[in-house]
Write a protein that holds these residues in place. Structure first.
Motif, PDB file in Angstrom:
ATOM      1  N   PHE A  81       0.844  -1.197   0.000  1.00 44.74           N
ATOM      2  CA  PHE A  81       0.000   0.000   0.000  1.00 44.74           C
ATOM      3  C   PHE A  81       0.882   1.252   0.000  1.00 44.74           C
ATOM      4  CE2 PHE A  81      -2.317  -3.423   1.933  1.00 44.74           C
ATOM      5  CZ  PHE A  81      -3.627  -3.273   1.523  1.00 44.74           C
ATOM      6  N   PHE A  82       0.533   2.207  -0.848  1.00 45.44           N
ATOM      7  CA  PHE A  82       1.229   3.491  -0.906  1.00 45.44           C
ATOM      8  C   PHE A  82       0.257   4.577  -0.446  1.00 45.44           C
ATOM      9  CE2 PHE A  82       3.308   0.715  -3.841  1.00 45.44           C
ATOM     10  CZ  PHE A  82       4.654   1.035  -3.769  1.00 45.44           C
ATOM     11  N   LYS A  83       0.686   5.334   0.543  1.00 45.92           N
ATOM     12  CA  LYS A  83      -0.146   6.408   1.076  1.00 45.92           C
ATOM     13  C   LYS A  83       0.474   7.751   0.705  1.00 45.92           C
ATOM     14  CE  LYS A  83      -2.149   8.112   5.421  1.00 45.92           C
ATOM     15  NZ  LYS A  83      -2.236   7.866   6.883  1.00 45.92           N
ATOM     16  N   PHE A  84      -0.253   8.519  -0.095  1.00 43.27           N
ATOM     17  CA  PHE A  84       0.204   9.833  -0.533  1.00 43.27           C
ATOM     18  C   PHE A  84      -0.611  10.927   0.160  1.00 43.27           C
ATOM     19  CE2 PHE A  84       1.164   6.955  -4.033  1.00 43.27           C
ATOM     20  CZ  PHE A  84       2.468   7.298  -4.356  1.00 43.27           C
ATOM     21  N   ASN A  85      -0.003  12.088   0.265  1.00 48.58           N
ATOM     22  CA  ASN A  85      -0.731  13.275   0.704  1.00 48.58           C
ATOM     23  C   ASN A  85      -0.617  14.315  -0.401  1.00 48.58           C
ATOM     24  OD1 ASN A  85      -0.575  16.171   2.271  1.00 48.58           O
ATOM     25  ND2 ASN A  85      -2.047  14.771   3.207  1.00 48.58           N
ATOM     26  N   ILE A  86      -1.749  14.839  -0.821  1.00 49.80           N
ATOM     27  CA  ILE A  86      -1.789  15.802  -1.920  1.00 49.80           C
ATOM     28  C   ILE A  86      -2.243  17.144  -1.360  1.00 49.80           C
ATOM     29  CG2 ILE A  86      -2.691  16.268  -4.226  1.00 49.80           C
ATOM     30  CD1 ILE A  86      -3.519  13.201  -4.186  1.00 49.80           C
ATOM     31  N   LYS A  87      -1.472  18.185  -1.638  1.00 48.38           N
ATOM     32  CA  LYS A  87      -1.797  19.524  -1.146  1.00 48.38           C
ATOM     33  C   LYS A  87      -2.015  20.471  -2.323  1.00 48.38           C
ATOM     34  CE  LYS A  87       0.886  19.110   3.143  1.00 48.38           C
ATOM     35  NZ  LYS A  87       1.997  19.675   3.962  1.00 48.38           N
ATOM     36  N   ASN A  88      -3.086  21.224  -2.249  1.00 51.31           N
ATOM     37  CA  ASN A  88      -3.363  22.271  -3.229  1.00 51.31           C
ATOM     38  C   ASN A  88      -3.156  23.612  -2.535  1.00 51.31           C
ATOM     39  OD1 ASN A  88      -4.253  23.943  -5.244  1.00 51.31           O
ATOM     40  ND2 ASN A  88      -6.390  23.254  -5.192  1.00 51.31           N
ATOM     41  N   LYS A  89      -2.046  24.267  -2.849  1.00 49.40           N
ATOM     42  CA  LYS A  89      -1.713  25.530  -2.194  1.00 49.40           C
ATOM     43  C   LYS A  89      -2.239  26.740  -2.957  1.00 49.40           C
ATOM     44  CE  LYS A  89       2.475  23.540  -0.165  1.00 49.40           C
ATOM     45  NZ  LYS A  89       3.946  23.668  -0.004  1.00 49.40           N
ATOM     46  N   SER A  90      -2.909  26.486  -4.067  1.00 46.18           N
ATOM     47  CA  SER A  90      -3.479  27.580  -4.853  1.00 46.18           C
ATOM     48  C   SER A  90      -4.949  27.771  -4.484  1.00 46.18           C
ATOM     49  CB  SER A  90      -3.359  27.275  -6.348  1.00 46.18           C
ATOM     50  OG  SER A  90      -4.280  26.253  -6.719  1.00 46.18           O
ATOM     51  N   ASN A  91      -5.564  28.786  -5.071  1.00 46.48           N
ATOM     52  CA  ASN A  91      -6.996  29.013  -4.861  1.00 46.48           C
ATOM     53  C   ASN A  91      -7.847  28.230  -5.861  1.00 46.48           C
ATOM     54  OD1 ASN A  91      -6.682  30.907  -2.716  1.00 46.48           O
ATOM     55  ND2 ASN A  91      -6.143  32.492  -4.217  1.00 46.48           N
ATOM     56  N   LEU A  92      -7.203  27.688  -6.892  1.00 45.67           N
ATOM     57  CA  LEU A  92      -7.917  27.003  -7.968  1.00 45.67           C
ATOM     58  C   LEU A  92      -8.156  25.541  -7.600  1.00 45.67           C
ATOM     59  CD1 LEU A  92      -8.953  27.524 -10.880  1.00 45.67           C
ATOM     60  CD2 LEU A  92      -6.751  26.630 -11.687  1.00 45.67           C
ATOM     61  N   PRO A  93      -9.402  25.065  -7.618  1.00 42.33           N
ATOM     62  CA  PRO A  93      -9.673  23.658  -7.281  1.00 42.33           C
ATOM     63  C   PRO A  93      -8.943  22.706  -8.226  1.00 42.33           C
ATOM     64  CG  PRO A  93     -11.706  24.936  -7.311  1.00 42.33           C
ATOM     65  CD  PRO A  93     -10.644  25.816  -7.902  1.00 42.33           C
ATOM     66  N   TYR A  94      -8.658  21.521  -7.712  1.00 43.32           N
ATOM     67  CA  TYR A  94      -7.941  20.507  -8.491  1.00 43.32           C
ATOM     68  C   TYR A  94      -8.749  19.215  -8.496  1.00 43.32           C
ATOM     69  CZ  TYR A  94      -4.194  17.278  -9.910  1.00 43.32           C
ATOM     70  OH  TYR A  94      -3.437  16.331 -10.561  1.00 43.32           O
ATOM     71  N   GLN A  95      -9.075  18.727  -9.695  1.00 49.47           N
ATOM     72  CA  GLN A  95      -9.761  17.439  -9.853  1.00 49.47           C
ATOM     73  C   GLN A  95      -8.861  16.511 -10.665  1.00 49.47           C
ATOM     74  OE1 GLN A  95     -13.016  15.895  -8.943  1.00 49.47           O
ATOM     75  NE2 GLN A  95     -11.586  14.287  -9.574  1.00 49.47           N
ATOM     76  N   ALA A  96      -8.413  15.423 -10.037  1.00 50.88           N
ATOM     77  CA  ALA A  96      -7.569  14.460 -10.748  1.00 50.88           C
ATOM     78  C   ALA A  96      -8.415  13.665 -11.734  1.00 50.88           C
ATOM     79  CB  ALA A  96      -6.881  13.529  -9.761  1.00 50.88           C
ATOM     80  N   GLY A  97      -7.837  13.398 -12.908  1.00 55.93           N
ATOM     81  CA  GLY A  97      -8.548  12.631 -13.933  1.00 55.93           C
ATOM     82  C   GLY A  97      -8.076  11.197 -14.032  1.00 55.93           C
ATOM     83  N   TRP A  98      -6.821  10.962 -13.700  1.00 58.47           N
ATOM     84  CA  TRP A  98      -6.302   9.602 -13.669  1.00 58.47           C
ATOM     85  C   TRP A  98      -5.039   9.544 -12.824  1.00 58.47           C
ATOM     86  CZ3 TRP A  98      -1.360   9.323 -15.535  1.00 58.47           C
ATOM     87  CH2 TRP A  98      -0.972  10.212 -16.532  1.00 58.47           C
ATOM     88  N   ALA A  99      -4.695   8.329 -12.417  1.00 62.40           N
ATOM     89  CA  ALA A  99      -3.481   8.093 -11.634  1.00 62.40           C
ATOM     90  C   ALA A  99      -2.943   6.728 -12.022  1.00 62.40           C
ATOM     91  CB  ALA A  99      -3.783   8.142 -10.137  1.00 62.40           C
ATOM     92  N   ARG A 100      -1.630   6.569 -11.984  1.00 60.15           N
ATOM     93  CA  ARG A 100      -1.058   5.273 -12.337  1.00 60.15           C
ATOM     94  C   ARG A 100       0.316   5.085 -11.713  1.00 60.15           C
ATOM     95  NH1 ARG A 100       1.672   5.105 -18.245  1.00 60.15           N
ATOM     96  NH2 ARG A 100       2.575   7.198 -18.319  1.00 60.15           N
ATOM     97  N   LEU A 101       0.675   3.813 -11.534  1.00 62.54           N
ATOM     98  CA  LEU A 101       2.003   3.394 -11.094  1.00 62.54           C
ATOM     99  C   LEU A 101       2.611   2.548 -12.203  1.00 62.54           C
ATOM    100  CD1 LEU A 101       1.523   2.336  -7.360  1.00 62.54           C
ATOM    101  CD2 LEU A 101       3.315   3.854  -8.166  1.00 62.54           C
ATOM    102  N   TYR A 102       3.887   2.779 -12.507  1.00 63.10           N
ATOM    103  CA  TYR A 102       4.530   1.984 -13.547  1.00 63.10           C
ATOM    104  C   TYR A 102       6.037   1.955 -13.327  1.00 63.10           C
ATOM    105  CZ  TYR A 102       5.429   6.588 -15.630  1.00 63.10           C
ATOM    106  OH  TYR A 102       5.826   7.890 -15.839  1.00 63.10           O
TER     107      TYR A 102
END
Length: 281
Positions: free
Chosen positions: A180-201
Protein backbone atom coordinates in the motif's frame (compact mmCIF):
# COMPACT_ATOMS: atom_id res chain seq x y z
CA UNK A 1 -15.53 -71.93 27.64
CA UNK A 2 -11.89 -70.88 27.21
CA UNK A 3 -12.33 -70.91 23.41
CA UNK A 4 -15.43 -68.69 23.62
CA UNK A 5 -13.61 -66.21 25.89
CA UNK A 6 -10.61 -65.97 23.54
CA UNK A 7 -12.90 -65.56 20.51
CA UNK A 8 -14.82 -62.75 22.26
CA UNK A 9 -11.59 -60.90 23.13
CA UNK A 10 -10.26 -61.24 19.57
CA UNK A 11 -13.55 -60.03 18.12
CA UNK A 12 -13.59 -56.98 20.41
CA UNK A 13 -10.06 -56.03 19.30
CA UNK A 14 -11.08 -56.42 15.66
CA UNK A 15 -14.03 -54.02 15.97
CA UNK A 16 -11.97 -51.65 18.11
CA UNK A 17 -9.27 -51.47 15.44
CA UNK A 18 -11.83 -51.13 12.66
CA UNK A 19 -13.57 -48.25 14.43
CA UNK A 20 -10.33 -46.27 14.41
CA UNK A 21 -10.49 -46.15 10.61
CA UNK A 22 -14.04 -44.78 10.56
CA UNK A 23 -13.76 -41.01 10.21
CA UNK A 24 -15.89 -38.99 12.57
CA UNK A 25 -18.30 -36.55 10.92
CA UNK A 26 -17.23 -32.91 11.00
CA UNK A 27 -19.41 -30.32 12.67
CA UNK A 28 -22.07 -28.85 10.41
CA UNK A 29 -22.98 -25.22 11.06
CA UNK A 30 -26.42 -24.29 9.73
CA UNK A 31 -26.92 -20.85 8.19
CA UNK A 32 -30.24 -19.30 9.14
CA UNK A 33 -31.83 -17.88 5.96
CA UNK A 34 -33.37 -14.46 5.49
CA UNK A 35 -37.08 -14.71 4.73
CA UNK A 36 -38.18 -12.58 1.79
CA UNK A 37 -41.27 -12.44 -0.40
CA UNK A 38 -41.80 -11.98 -4.12
CA UNK A 39 -44.71 -11.57 -6.51
CA UNK A 40 -45.24 -11.53 -10.26
CA UNK A 41 -46.74 -8.02 -10.13
CA UNK A 42 -43.75 -6.17 -8.63
CA UNK A 43 -39.96 -6.41 -8.36
CA UNK A 44 -38.22 -7.22 -5.10
CA UNK A 45 -34.83 -5.51 -4.78
CA UNK A 46 -31.95 -6.75 -2.60
CA UNK A 47 -29.14 -4.31 -1.77
CA UNK A 48 -25.91 -5.97 -0.64
CA UNK A 49 -22.89 -4.34 1.04
CA UNK A 50 -20.56 -5.77 -1.63
CA UNK A 51 -20.55 -6.75 -5.31
CA UNK A 52 -22.77 -9.68 -6.29
CA UNK A 53 -20.69 -12.35 -8.03
CA UNK A 54 -22.00 -14.19 -11.10
CA UNK A 55 -25.58 -15.47 -11.13
CA UNK A 56 -27.23 -16.42 -7.83
CA UNK A 57 -28.24 -20.01 -7.20
CA UNK A 58 -32.05 -20.32 -7.42
CA UNK A 59 -33.92 -23.32 -6.11
CA UNK A 60 -36.42 -23.31 -8.99
CA UNK A 61 -36.68 -21.61 -12.39
CA UNK A 62 -39.92 -19.90 -11.42
CA UNK A 63 -37.86 -17.39 -9.44
CA UNK A 64 -36.30 -14.80 -11.77
CA UNK A 65 -33.11 -13.08 -10.56
CA UNK A 66 -31.12 -10.41 -12.40
CA UNK A 67 -28.24 -8.07 -11.60
CA UNK A 68 -28.58 -4.37 -12.30
CA UNK A 69 -26.24 -3.03 -14.98
CA UNK A 70 -23.87 -0.46 -13.52
CA UNK A 71 -24.91 -1.19 -9.92
CA UNK A 72 -22.96 -4.28 -8.95
CA UNK A 73 -24.34 -4.73 -5.42
CA UNK A 74 -28.04 -4.84 -6.34
CA UNK A 75 -30.12 -7.90 -7.28
CA UNK A 76 -33.69 -7.86 -8.64
CA UNK A 77 -36.14 -10.72 -7.96
CA UNK A 78 -39.55 -11.55 -9.39
CA UNK A 79 -41.88 -14.52 -9.71
CA UNK A 80 -42.24 -15.71 -13.28
CA UNK A 81 -45.88 -16.70 -12.74
CA UNK A 82 -48.77 -15.84 -10.43
CA UNK A 83 -47.67 -18.55 -8.01
CA UNK A 84 -44.37 -19.86 -6.66
CA UNK A 85 -43.49 -22.74 -4.39
CA UNK A 86 -41.32 -21.79 -1.42
CA UNK A 87 -37.72 -22.04 -2.57
CA UNK A 88 -34.14 -21.14 -1.68
CA UNK A 89 -31.77 -18.48 -3.00
CA UNK A 90 -28.00 -18.32 -2.48
CA UNK A 91 -26.14 -15.12 -3.36
CA UNK A 92 -22.33 -14.90 -3.39
CA UNK A 93 -20.63 -11.54 -2.83
CA UNK A 94 -17.10 -10.26 -3.37
CA UNK A 95 -16.29 -10.12 0.36
CA UNK A 96 -16.42 -13.92 0.40
CA UNK A 97 -19.97 -13.94 1.72
CA UNK A 98 -22.71 -16.51 1.13
CA UNK A 99 -26.15 -14.97 1.68
CA UNK A 100 -28.98 -17.47 2.10
CA UNK A 101 -32.67 -16.68 1.59
CA UNK A 102 -35.99 -18.48 1.91
CA UNK A 103 -38.25 -17.08 -0.80
CA UNK A 104 -42.05 -17.30 -0.65
CA UNK A 105 -44.79 -15.96 -2.90
CA UNK A 106 -47.11 -13.19 -1.69
CA UNK A 107 -49.63 -11.64 -4.12
CA UNK A 108 -50.12 -8.69 -1.76
CA UNK A 109 -46.49 -7.76 -1.38
CA UNK A 110 -45.80 -4.89 1.03
CA UNK A 111 -41.99 -4.70 1.35
CA UNK A 112 -40.21 -4.62 -2.01
CA UNK A 113 -36.70 -3.48 -1.02
CA UNK A 114 -34.31 -5.16 1.41
CA UNK A 115 -30.93 -3.85 2.55
CA UNK A 116 -28.75 -6.77 3.62
CA UNK A 117 -26.83 -5.82 6.76
CA UNK A 118 -27.40 -8.75 9.12
CA UNK A 119 -24.72 -11.40 9.53
CA UNK A 120 -27.20 -14.07 10.68
CA UNK A 121 -27.68 -15.57 7.23
CA UNK A 122 -24.19 -14.96 5.90
CA UNK A 123 -21.09 -17.02 6.43
CA UNK A 124 -17.82 -16.20 4.74
CA UNK A 125 -16.09 -18.73 2.54
CA UNK A 126 -13.04 -18.26 4.76
CA UNK A 127 -14.98 -19.63 7.74
CA UNK A 128 -16.52 -22.46 5.77
CA UNK A 129 -13.09 -23.54 4.50
CA UNK A 130 -10.84 -22.53 7.37
CA UNK A 131 -8.23 -25.14 6.44
CA UNK A 132 -8.06 -23.97 2.84
CA UNK A 133 -5.34 -21.40 2.23
CA UNK A 134 -6.50 -18.43 0.15
CA UNK A 135 -3.93 -16.53 -1.86
CA UNK A 136 -6.24 -13.67 -2.83
CA UNK A 137 -7.56 -11.08 -0.41
CA UNK A 138 -11.26 -10.46 -0.90
CA UNK A 139 -12.92 -7.07 -1.09
CA UNK A 140 -13.96 -6.95 2.55
CA UNK A 141 -10.50 -7.89 3.83
CA UNK A 142 -8.95 -5.30 1.51
CA UNK A 143 -11.27 -2.61 2.89
CA UNK A 144 -10.12 -3.46 6.42
CA UNK A 145 -6.45 -3.18 5.41
CA UNK A 146 -7.02 0.13 3.61
CA UNK A 147 -8.76 1.53 6.69
CA UNK A 148 -5.76 0.54 8.82
CA UNK A 149 -3.38 2.24 6.39
CA UNK A 150 -5.56 5.35 6.41
CA UNK A 151 -5.02 5.70 10.16
CA UNK A 152 -1.28 5.01 10.10
CA UNK A 153 1.06 7.87 10.90
CA UNK A 154 3.28 8.82 7.95
CA UNK A 155 7.02 8.20 8.14
CA UNK A 156 8.31 9.17 4.66
CA UNK A 157 8.77 12.66 3.21
CA UNK A 158 9.58 12.17 -0.48
CA UNK A 159 7.75 14.81 -2.46
CA UNK A 160 7.43 16.78 -5.67
CA UNK A 161 6.16 20.36 -5.99
CA UNK A 162 4.74 22.04 -9.07
CA UNK A 163 1.94 24.44 -10.02
CA UNK A 164 1.54 25.32 -6.32
CA UNK A 165 0.69 21.66 -5.75
CA UNK A 166 2.57 19.16 -3.59
CA UNK A 167 2.55 15.37 -3.96
CA UNK A 168 4.03 13.73 -0.87
CA UNK A 169 4.73 10.02 -0.29
CA UNK A 170 3.83 9.59 3.39
CA UNK A 171 4.26 5.85 3.83
CA UNK A 172 4.53 2.37 2.29
CA UNK A 173 2.87 -0.56 4.06
CA UNK A 174 2.41 -4.24 3.31
CA UNK A 175 0.32 -7.23 4.34
CA UNK A 176 1.17 -10.64 2.90
CA UNK A 177 1.42 -10.08 -0.87
CA UNK A 178 -0.10 -6.59 -1.03
CA UNK A 179 1.76 -3.28 -0.84
CA UNK A 180 0.00 0.00 0.00
CA UNK A 181 1.23 3.49 -0.91
CA UNK A 182 -0.15 6.41 1.08
CA UNK A 183 0.20 9.83 -0.53
CA UNK A 184 -0.73 13.28 0.70
CA UNK A 185 -1.79 15.80 -1.92
CA UNK A 186 -1.80 19.52 -1.15
CA UNK A 187 -3.36 22.27 -3.23
CA UNK A 188 -1.71 25.53 -2.19
CA UNK A 189 -3.48 27.58 -4.85
CA UNK A 190 -7.00 29.01 -4.86
CA UNK A 191 -7.92 27.00 -7.97
CA UNK A 192 -9.67 23.66 -7.28
CA UNK A 193 -7.94 20.51 -8.49
CA UNK A 194 -9.76 17.44 -9.85
CA UNK A 195 -7.57 14.46 -10.75
CA UNK A 196 -8.55 12.63 -13.93
CA UNK A 197 -6.30 9.60 -13.67
CA UNK A 198 -3.48 8.09 -11.63
CA UNK A 199 -1.06 5.27 -12.34
CA UNK A 200 2.00 3.39 -11.09
CA UNK A 201 4.53 1.98 -13.55
CA UNK A 202 8.14 0.82 -13.89
CA UNK A 203 10.55 2.50 -16.29
CA UNK A 204 14.28 2.75 -16.94
CA UNK A 205 16.25 5.18 -14.79
CA UNK A 206 18.37 6.34 -17.72
CA UNK A 207 16.89 6.48 -21.20
CA UNK A 208 19.13 7.00 -24.22
CA UNK A 209 18.01 9.49 -26.84
CA UNK A 210 18.10 6.67 -29.38
CA UNK A 211 16.00 4.35 -27.23
CA UNK A 212 12.23 4.48 -26.89
CA UNK A 213 10.88 4.79 -23.37
CA UNK A 214 9.75 1.42 -21.99
CA UNK A 215 7.02 1.60 -19.35
CA UNK A 216 5.50 -1.36 -17.53
CA UNK A 217 2.15 -0.42 -16.01
CA UNK A 218 1.16 -2.03 -12.69
CA UNK A 219 -2.53 -2.76 -12.31
CA UNK A 220 -3.74 -1.68 -8.85
CA UNK A 221 -5.60 -4.03 -6.54
CA UNK A 222 -7.22 -0.99 -4.94
CA UNK A 223 -7.19 2.78 -5.27
CA UNK A 224 -9.16 5.60 -3.72
CA UNK A 225 -11.46 7.63 -5.94
CA UNK A 226 -9.58 10.24 -7.93
CA UNK A 227 -9.06 13.11 -5.51
CA UNK A 228 -10.79 16.48 -5.64
CA UNK A 229 -9.10 19.29 -3.73
CA UNK A 230 -10.68 22.66 -3.16
CA UNK A 231 -8.35 25.65 -3.04
CA UNK A 232 -6.00 25.71 -0.04
CA UNK A 233 -6.78 22.11 0.95
CA UNK A 234 -5.11 18.72 1.28
CA UNK A 235 -6.06 15.06 1.52
CA UNK A 236 -4.56 11.57 1.76
CA UNK A 237 -4.83 9.13 -1.14
CA UNK A 238 -4.12 5.38 -1.11
CA UNK A 239 -3.30 2.88 -3.83
CA UNK A 240 -2.48 -0.85 -3.42
CA UNK A 241 -0.55 -3.14 -5.76
CA UNK A 242 0.90 -6.67 -5.60
CA UNK A 243 4.00 -6.62 -3.40
CA UNK A 244 7.07 -5.84 -5.48
CA UNK A 245 10.65 -4.65 -5.53
CA UNK A 246 12.30 -2.62 -8.26
CA UNK A 247 14.74 -4.32 -10.69
CA UNK A 248 18.20 -2.86 -11.22
CA UNK A 249 18.33 0.26 -13.39
CA UNK A 250 14.56 0.70 -13.01
CA UNK A 251 12.43 3.12 -11.04
CA UNK A 252 8.83 3.07 -9.88
CA UNK A 253 6.87 6.12 -10.98
CA UNK A 254 3.58 7.42 -9.63
CA UNK A 255 1.72 9.96 -11.75
CA UNK A 256 -1.34 12.06 -11.02
CA UNK A 257 -2.95 14.04 -13.85
CA UNK A 258 -5.51 16.82 -13.59
CA UNK A 259 -8.81 16.20 -15.38
CA UNK A 260 -9.05 18.57 -18.35
CA UNK A 261 -6.05 20.46 -17.06
CA UNK A 262 -2.28 20.67 -17.19
CA UNK A 263 -1.27 20.19 -13.56
CA UNK A 264 0.60 16.92 -13.92
CA UNK A 265 2.40 15.59 -10.83
CA UNK A 266 4.97 12.80 -10.87
CA UNK A 267 7.12 11.23 -8.15
CA UNK A 268 9.86 8.59 -8.36
CA UNK A 269 9.97 5.75 -5.81
CA UNK A 270 13.20 3.85 -5.18
CA UNK A 271 14.02 0.48 -3.64
CA UNK A 272 15.34 2.28 -0.57
CA UNK A 273 11.79 3.55 -0.03
CA UNK A 274 10.27 0.09 -0.48
CA UNK A 275 12.71 -1.41 2.01
CA UNK A 276 11.41 1.02 4.64
CA UNK A 277 7.86 -0.29 4.24
CA UNK A 278 6.07 -1.27 7.44
CA UNK A 279 3.91 -4.29 8.09
CA UNK A 280 0.21 -3.70 8.77
CA UNK A 281 -0.63 -5.13 12.18
Amino acid sequence: MRFILLFTIALSFTFSGYSQFISQPESVIPIIPHKIKVTHRATTVLVFPYTVLNDPDRGIDGLVAAKVTGVENVLKLKAAFNYLDTTSLHVFTSDGGIHVFEVTYDPKLFNTTYKIISQDSMMTIKKLAKYQKKSDVNEKELDILVNKVRHQKGFLNDDTRKYRMQLLLRGIYFSDDIMFFKFNIKNKSNLPYQAGWARLYLMDKIVSKRTSVQQLAIDPLYRDDFPYLAGKSKQDWIIAIPKTTIPDKKQLIFELQEDNGGRHLKISIQNRDLFKSRKIL
